[in-house]
Design an enzyme around this catalytic site. Sequence first.
Site, PDB file in Angstrom:
ATOM      1  N   VAL A  28       5.678 -17.563  13.327  1.00 61.18           N
ATOM      2  CA  VAL A  28       7.023 -17.818  13.838  1.00 61.18           C
ATOM      3  C   VAL A  28       6.844 -18.342  15.257  1.00 61.18           C
ATOM      4  CG1 VAL A  28       9.223 -16.754  14.469  1.00 61.18           C
ATOM      5  CG2 VAL A  28       8.000 -15.972  12.428  1.00 61.18           C
TER       6      VAL A  28
ATOM      7  N   HIS B 103      -7.620  13.919 -20.076  1.00 60.87           N
ATOM      8  CA  HIS B 103      -7.098  12.804 -20.861  1.00 60.87           C
ATOM      9  C   HIS B 103      -5.721  13.157 -21.409  1.00 60.87           C
ATOM     10  CE1 HIS B 103      -7.019   9.401 -23.584  1.00 60.87           C
ATOM     11  NE2 HIS B 103      -6.624  10.232 -24.538  1.00 60.87           N
TER      12      HIS B 103
HETATM   13  P1  NAD Z   1       0.166  -3.812  10.714  1.00 58.87           P
HETATM   14  O1  NAD Z   1      -0.810  -3.976  11.786  1.00 58.87           O
HETATM   15  O2  NAD Z   1      -0.184  -3.032   9.496  1.00 58.87           O
HETATM   16  O3  NAD Z   1       0.635  -5.245  10.171  1.00 58.87           O
HETATM   17  C1  NAD Z   1       1.157  -6.226  11.011  1.00 58.87           C
HETATM   18  C2  NAD Z   1       1.014  -7.555  10.330  1.00 58.87           C
HETATM   19  O4  NAD Z   1       1.716  -8.519  11.073  1.00 58.87           O
HETATM   20  C3  NAD Z   1      -0.425  -8.035  10.209  1.00 58.87           C
HETATM   21  O5  NAD Z   1      -0.697  -8.406   8.894  1.00 58.87           O
HETATM   22  C4  NAD Z   1      -0.492  -9.211  11.184  1.00 58.87           C
HETATM   23  O6  NAD Z   1      -1.389 -10.207  10.766  1.00 58.87           O
HETATM   24  C5  NAD Z   1       0.939  -9.698  11.136  1.00 58.87           C
HETATM   25  N1  NAD Z   1       1.356 -10.419  12.349  1.00 58.87           N
HETATM   26  C6  NAD Z   1       1.086 -10.108  13.641  1.00 58.87           C
HETATM   27  N2  NAD Z   1       1.669 -10.999  14.455  1.00 58.87           N
HETATM   28  C7  NAD Z   1       2.333 -11.879  13.663  1.00 58.87           C
HETATM   29  C8  NAD Z   1       3.141 -13.016  13.934  1.00 58.87           C
HETATM   30  N3  NAD Z   1       3.393 -13.431  15.166  1.00 58.87           N
HETATM   31  N4  NAD Z   1       3.671 -13.678  12.878  1.00 58.87           N
HETATM   32  C9  NAD Z   1       3.439 -13.259  11.602  1.00 58.87           C
HETATM   33  N5  NAD Z   1       2.683 -12.193  11.312  1.00 58.87           N
HETATM   34  C10 NAD Z   1       2.143 -11.507  12.322  1.00 58.87           C
HETATM   35  O7  NAD Z   1       1.472  -3.218  11.424  1.00 58.87           O
HETATM   36  P2  NAD Z   1       2.845  -2.668  10.840  1.00 58.87           P
HETATM   37  O8  NAD Z   1       3.016  -3.041   9.411  1.00 58.87           O
HETATM   38  O9  NAD Z   1       3.877  -3.053  11.831  1.00 58.87           O
HETATM   39  O10 NAD Z   1       2.616  -1.108  10.909  1.00 58.87           O
HETATM   40  C11 NAD Z   1       2.376  -0.459  12.166  1.00 58.87           C
HETATM   41  C12 NAD Z   1       1.600   0.820  11.985  1.00 58.87           C
HETATM   42  O11 NAD Z   1       2.339   1.781  11.255  1.00 58.87           O
HETATM   43  C13 NAD Z   1       0.312   0.578  11.240  1.00 58.87           C
HETATM   44  O12 NAD Z   1      -0.727   1.165  11.981  1.00 58.87           O
HETATM   45  C14 NAD Z   1       0.485   1.275   9.934  1.00 58.87           C
HETATM   46  O13 NAD Z   1      -0.708   1.857   9.484  1.00 58.87           O
HETATM   47  C15 NAD Z   1       1.531   2.334  10.240  1.00 58.87           C
HETATM   48  N6  NAD Z   1       2.305   2.552   9.009  1.00 58.87           N
HETATM   49  C16 NAD Z   1       1.705   3.165   7.957  1.00 58.87           C
HETATM   50  C17 NAD Z   1       2.370   3.299   6.772  1.00 58.87           C
HETATM   51  C18 NAD Z   1       1.704   3.971   5.623  1.00 58.87           C
HETATM   52  O14 NAD Z   1       0.702   4.625   5.844  1.00 58.87           O
HETATM   53  N7  NAD Z   1       2.213   3.849   4.407  1.00 58.87           N
HETATM   54  C19 NAD Z   1       3.648   2.808   6.620  1.00 58.87           C
HETATM   55  C20 NAD Z   1       4.222   2.159   7.697  1.00 58.87           C
HETATM   56  C21 NAD Z   1       3.537   2.048   8.889  1.00 58.87           C
END
Ligand code: NAD
Length: 471
Positions: free
Chosen positions: A242, A450
């Site tokens: 973006v 199973h």
């Molecule tokens: P994330 O780091 O998992 O993912 C962020 C994503 O955004 C990445 O794939 C990155 O490449 C992308 N990105 C970064 N800048 C961008 C840009 N300018 N344009 C497009 N894409 C871009 O972070 P998140 O999803 O925000 O989650 C944050 C934290 O919260 C993480 O550490 C996650 O482990 C934790 N979390 C965990 C769970 C779970 O365990 N189920 C659920 C939600 C959040």
Amino acid sequence: ASEAKDYDVIFIGGGVAGYVGAIKAGQEGLKTACIEKRGMLGGTCLNVGCIPSKSLLNNSHLYHQILHDTKKRGIDVGDVKLNLKQMMKAKDESVAGLTKGVEFLFKKNGVDYIKGAGAFVNEHEVAVNLVDGGQTQIKGKNIVIATGSETTPFPGLTIDEKKVITSTGAIALEQVPKRMVVIGGGIIGLEMASVWSRLGSDVTVVEFLGQIGGPGMDADIAKQAHKILAKQGIKFKLGTKVTKGDASGDIVKLDVEAAKGGKQETLEAEVVLCAIGRRPYHEGLGLENIGVEVDERKRIVIDQEYRTNIPHIRVVGDCTFGPMLAHKAEEEAVAVVEFIKHGTGHVNYGAIPSVMYTHPEVAWVGQNEKELKDAGIKYNVGSFPFTANSRAKTNLDTDGMVKFLSDAETDRILGVHIIGANAGEMIAEGTLALEYGASSEDVARTCHAHPTLAEAFKEAAMATYSKAIHF
Ligand code: NAD
Ligand code: FAD
């Protein structure tokens, strides 16, 4: 003024890291206080993270399944309607029950709960601006910072939690947006995209990298997840960034272009979710007053025993190094109390599972193929698809597979990666195997009931050093 009350240990922050540590400290007979400014215990996880998001994921999945997946099961349903208000109420009730439960556990374990925002006055004293007004000051032999994390803002887009939202807005929308664009195809992005897409929104995920799932997810699994989620109706723009956002009108406009440069277009949506990651949070804590070291990514710097450069001040959870996960915070919280009380503690950072609660779920523990290749480790791969698993077949839910990676020489398990229904429960077995240093043969020679999905786990292990029976 009266003397500041003395504690053996003070936790600043009542999220998973802070509240678990405080309970453990109480159990260890330490005089303990926990300061929390939110007015509720449980932090991000209980209030606006893990718990509310899983409530919405579970109930939106049921809704979607009732709409699209009952006929072939022999269930004819009548008029199905979404009652979003009630779905949100069910979520709020789950959250309220759990946060109240933590308060009860504080009482049970003799922890003083101080409702307010804490700030260091000096190396041993913390001033608290109380939620109900006024101020108090307490003193700790040990102080543990557990102030968590916050959403990384997207430059140029102001969050209003209505049109431009973080995950906090995404768990509280009052109506299903016609269109939603999610910036970031990591775990938050994909979980929230699933919820709102299932409830009827036209969702597009824009991800900078060529793969969804964020850091850690194995490429094979990420590819499958991408395919399955796309089939469910989520649109993806991978390898796309973006460049500009405009939220001045009713419709939010986003200019996007190929990450490598080139093709440009403008996306429009009623709601844009920023999910590009989270960053440590320690605003207003007064770290600068006492000279606690913070790195360039805002992480509070610690040693192996969670000590800052001021040794009786320690840090656990999201505001320091490592994956931002609730169960990681919890392990650290227990370990830090053990260090304080006994001088020893331990967390195995090589065996912390990750789970994405979409449908199917994605779960993994240990290293993925790219990490092993980069480290020059020779490994064997064994996999087993759920299409060949009897329980998955009877459940009519056969998307996904289990994949084992084990050392080519010793057969020791190095990583387990699962995509499939219940992957999040199944990964516990992989984590235990990794923790105990098991080989894939150890798992394959363990009897599994199973018919269960866990048999796919056993057969993938078998395929790593020999051949699976059913595939
Ligand atoms: P994330 O780091 O998992 O993912 C962020 C994503 O955004 C990445 O794939 C990155 O490449 C992308 N990105 C970064 N800048 C961008 C840009 N300018 N344009 C497009 N894409 C871009 O972070 P998140 O999803 O925000 O989650 C944050 C934290 O919260 C993480 O550490 C996650 O482990 C934790 N979390 C965990 C769970 C779970 O365990 N189920 C659920 C939600 C959040
Ligand atoms: P937090 O939970 O952020 O808690 C810190 C607390 O400190 C907050 O309550 C804050 O109010 C308080 N605080 C801050 N400063 C002060 C101060 N000066 N004085 C007093 N109090 C203060 N992880 C998982 O493992 N599984 C999941 O399914 C999962 N889902 C998630 C979904 C979403 C939408 C989000 C955003 C996160 C999710 N996470 C999940 C990540 C998980 O929520 C965090 O890893 C976890 O909450 C970290 O715990 P913590 O105690 O370190 O920090």
